[in-house]
Design a protein around this motif. Sequence first.
Motif, mmCIF file in Angstrom:
data_model
loop_
_atom_site.group_PDB
_atom_site.id
_atom_site.type_symbol
_atom_site.label_atom_id
_atom_site.label_comp_id
_atom_site.label_asym_id
_atom_site.label_seq_id
_atom_site.Cartn_x
_atom_site.Cartn_y
_atom_site.Cartn_z
ATOM 1 N N PHE A 53 1.005 -1.299 0.067
ATOM 2 C CA PHE A 53 -0.106 -0.038 0.024
ATOM 3 C C PHE A 53 1.005 1.208 -0.250
ATOM 4 O O PHE A 53 2.088 1.430 0.550
ATOM 5 N N GLN A 57 -2.541 5.816 0.937
ATOM 6 C CA GLN A 57 -3.654 4.545 1.204
ATOM 7 C C GLN A 57 -3.426 4.147 2.673
ATOM 8 O O GLN A 57 -4.576 4.007 3.425
ATOM 9 N N LEU A 61 -6.491 4.439 5.641
ATOM 10 C CA LEU A 61 -7.200 3.212 6.359
ATOM 11 C C LEU A 61 -7.151 3.654 7.568
ATOM 12 O O LEU A 61 -8.071 3.386 8.301
ATOM 13 N N LEU A 64 -9.898 6.621 7.880
ATOM 14 C CA LEU A 64 -11.376 6.448 7.438
ATOM 15 C C LEU A 64 -11.853 5.047 8.039
ATOM 16 O O LEU A 64 -12.901 5.001 8.542
ATOM 17 N N LEU A 65 -10.957 4.137 7.996
ATOM 18 C CA LEU A 65 -11.713 2.623 8.402
ATOM 19 C C LEU A 65 -11.560 2.718 10.035
ATOM 20 O O LEU A 65 -12.424 2.374 10.759
ATOM 21 N N MET A 78 -4.495 -8.495 1.332
ATOM 22 C CA MET A 78 -3.892 -7.967 -0.012
ATOM 23 C C MET A 78 -2.258 -8.309 -0.130
ATOM 24 O O MET A 78 -2.008 -8.555 -1.174
ATOM 25 N N ALA A 84 -9.396 -7.948 -3.644
ATOM 26 C CA ALA A 84 -9.881 -6.959 -2.962
ATOM 27 C C ALA A 84 -11.224 -7.597 -2.237
ATOM 28 O O ALA A 84 -11.683 -6.995 -1.266
ATOM 29 N N ILE A 88 -12.111 -7.077 1.437
ATOM 30 C CA ILE A 88 -13.152 -6.261 1.957
ATOM 31 C C ILE A 88 -14.017 -7.098 3.035
ATOM 32 O O ILE A 88 -14.398 -6.654 4.008
ATOM 33 N N SER A 92 -14.716 -6.132 6.735
ATOM 34 C CA SER A 92 -15.861 -5.874 7.254
ATOM 35 C C SER A 92 -16.398 -6.734 8.286
ATOM 36 O O SER A 92 -17.228 -6.295 9.196
ATOM 37 N N GLN A 121 -17.675 6.851 14.395
ATOM 38 C CA GLN A 121 -16.316 6.734 13.913
ATOM 39 C C GLN A 121 -15.377 6.241 14.874
ATOM 40 O O GLN A 121 -14.429 5.448 14.951
ATOM 41 N N SER B 2 -7.431 0.693 -8.650
ATOM 42 C CA SER B 2 -6.675 -0.738 -8.424
ATOM 43 C C SER B 2 -7.304 -1.324 -7.250
ATOM 44 O O SER B 2 -8.017 -0.804 -6.528
ATOM 45 N N ALA B 3 -6.930 -2.512 -7.192
ATOM 46 C CA ALA B 3 -7.399 -3.397 -5.882
ATOM 47 C C ALA B 3 -7.154 -3.176 -4.530
ATOM 48 O O ALA B 3 -8.044 -2.923 -3.862
ATOM 49 N N LEU B 4 -5.927 -2.291 -4.559
ATOM 50 C CA LEU B 4 -5.486 -1.827 -3.130
ATOM 51 C C LEU B 4 -6.469 -0.547 -2.809
ATOM 52 O O LEU B 4 -6.981 -0.384 -1.556
ATOM 53 N N TRP B 5 -6.834 0.239 -3.879
ATOM 54 C CA TRP B 5 -7.715 1.498 -3.796
ATOM 55 C C TRP B 5 -9.035 0.842 -3.291
ATOM 56 O O TRP B 5 -9.933 1.417 -2.443
ATOM 57 N N THR B 6 -9.631 -0.105 -4.026
ATOM 58 C CA THR B 6 -10.651 -0.640 -3.760
ATOM 59 C C THR B 6 -10.948 -1.275 -2.420
ATOM 60 O O THR B 6 -11.843 -1.106 -1.643
ATOM 61 N N ALA B 7 -10.044 -1.942 -1.988
ATOM 62 C CA ALA B 7 -10.075 -2.668 -0.788
ATOM 63 C C ALA B 7 -9.899 -1.521 0.511
ATOM 64 O O ALA B 7 -10.894 -1.490 1.225
ATOM 65 N N THR B 8 -9.158 -0.413 0.312
ATOM 66 C CA THR B 8 -8.966 0.849 1.067
ATOM 67 C C THR B 8 -10.395 1.316 1.397
ATOM 68 O O THR B 8 -10.899 1.392 2.416
ATOM 69 N N ILE B 10 -13.575 0.911 0.140
ATOM 70 C CA ILE B 10 -14.894 -0.003 0.181
ATOM 71 C C ILE B 10 -14.959 -0.494 1.558
ATOM 72 O O ILE B 10 -15.859 -0.423 2.567
ATOM 73 N N THR B 11 -13.755 -1.068 2.284
ATOM 74 C CA THR B 11 -14.015 -1.728 3.609
ATOM 75 C C THR B 11 -13.971 -0.632 4.625
ATOM 76 O O THR B 11 -14.908 -0.704 5.499
ATOM 77 N N SER B 12 -13.424 0.706 4.286
ATOM 78 C CA SER B 12 -13.583 1.853 5.194
ATOM 79 C C SER B 12 -15.188 2.273 5.206
ATOM 80 O O SER B 12 -15.578 2.551 6.186
ATOM 81 N N ILE B 14 -17.937 0.460 4.194
ATOM 82 C CA ILE B 14 -18.649 -0.493 4.848
ATOM 83 C C ILE B 14 -18.528 -0.405 6.325
ATOM 84 O O ILE B 14 -19.492 -0.615 7.095
ATOM 85 N N CYS B 15 -17.176 -0.355 7.004
ATOM 86 C CA CYS B 15 -16.961 -0.317 8.462
ATOM 87 C C CYS B 15 -17.717 0.842 9.117
ATOM 88 O O CYS B 15 -18.083 0.790 10.235
ATOM 89 N N PHE B 16 -17.606 1.839 8.393
ATOM 90 C CA PHE B 16 -18.404 3.108 8.861
ATOM 91 C C PHE B 16 -20.047 3.087 8.992
ATOM 92 O O PHE B 16 -20.523 3.046 9.828
ATOM 93 N N LEU B 18 -21.220 0.104 9.431
ATOM 94 C CA LEU B 18 -21.576 -0.825 10.488
ATOM 95 C C LEU B 18 -21.632 -0.176 11.737
ATOM 96 O O LEU B 18 -22.523 -0.219 12.671
#
Lengths: 239, 101
Positions: A53, A57, A61, A64-65, A78, A84, A88, A92, A121, B2-8, B10-12, B14-16, B18
Amino acid sequence: MAVPWEFLRQNVCVSLEEGSFNKRAVLRDSLAVAIPVGTYGAAFGAASIAAGFSVLQTCLLSLLLFSGASQFAVVGVMGAGGSALSAIATGSLLGLRNGLYGMRMSPLLKLRGFKKIIGAQLTIDESTGVAIGQEVRGAQASRYGFWATGIGVYVFWNLFTLLGALGAQSIGDPSAWGLDAAVPAAFLGLVWPRLVDKKTKLVALSAIALALILIPIAPAGVPIIATVVIAIIFGWKKS
Amino acid sequence: MSALWTATLITSFICFLLKILGYSLPESVLNRPVIQRINSLIPIALLSALVAVQTFGAEKSVVIDHRLVGVLVAAIALRFGANFPIMMFLAAIASAMTYNF
């Protein structure tokens, strides 16, 4: 005498009396969680860079996450060449418990509007754990503990994520610094005061056993989230 | 993307969702005694599972290594009423010593 379990139940509908509480003691407890947990953000930052990453990124993470286990899961999957979609799903699944924590915190915090977005958050293991731990000091102390820990972890976690990402090479091996044991120790410290009677101890031991059984056979994340079943089974009956 | 951006991202996201969902369910649902009992036990189950996974988990296998020494020291410290930073400090020291020697 009221059994300890009864006392635990009463904590759920915390009394709303706005009595005074020892702010310094609550703040000390909050920072005692926030600072060490936050510094582990450096290990996440390094792990994320190692998994491929970018620094941006990695920081996003954490910003935001903002849920350590989910973040580690995402970069872990990853980094190991996972898709992906599986990253995810795993992240999740680990984040699901924050929603459950939110359910637990909702009657206490009674958040509305913008504060609800911020509070949600900040709803993670540590903020919820400290808030629950402070319930013995009253609702006000509990709320204070939630915000102090949530904001504290957020600040330190993000700061150390950036530092860890930037210094990914120089930080070396987290195991050499005992960081990989400090994290389960932190979770142990969070669950410890909750183990007040036979039932809670039984729940803890059952959860440990189930998680260990599931580690080799279930995808990452499942061994943790599956233990909700144990809470449901033990919580279903009144006694 | 990219897959890394998608994972970063989308997971963020969904987790928010939740997180906010937990605060958005009606209180009447949460005030039922059975829900309250279960909800009190959920953090105990999940935190205990996290202790287990982070102490013994290595990819998909269960291992006993330096981390267990740290966690056992943490348990002893907690048993004797040590506060949080002391407990974590002792755990880290014990684990690091076992790992390095």
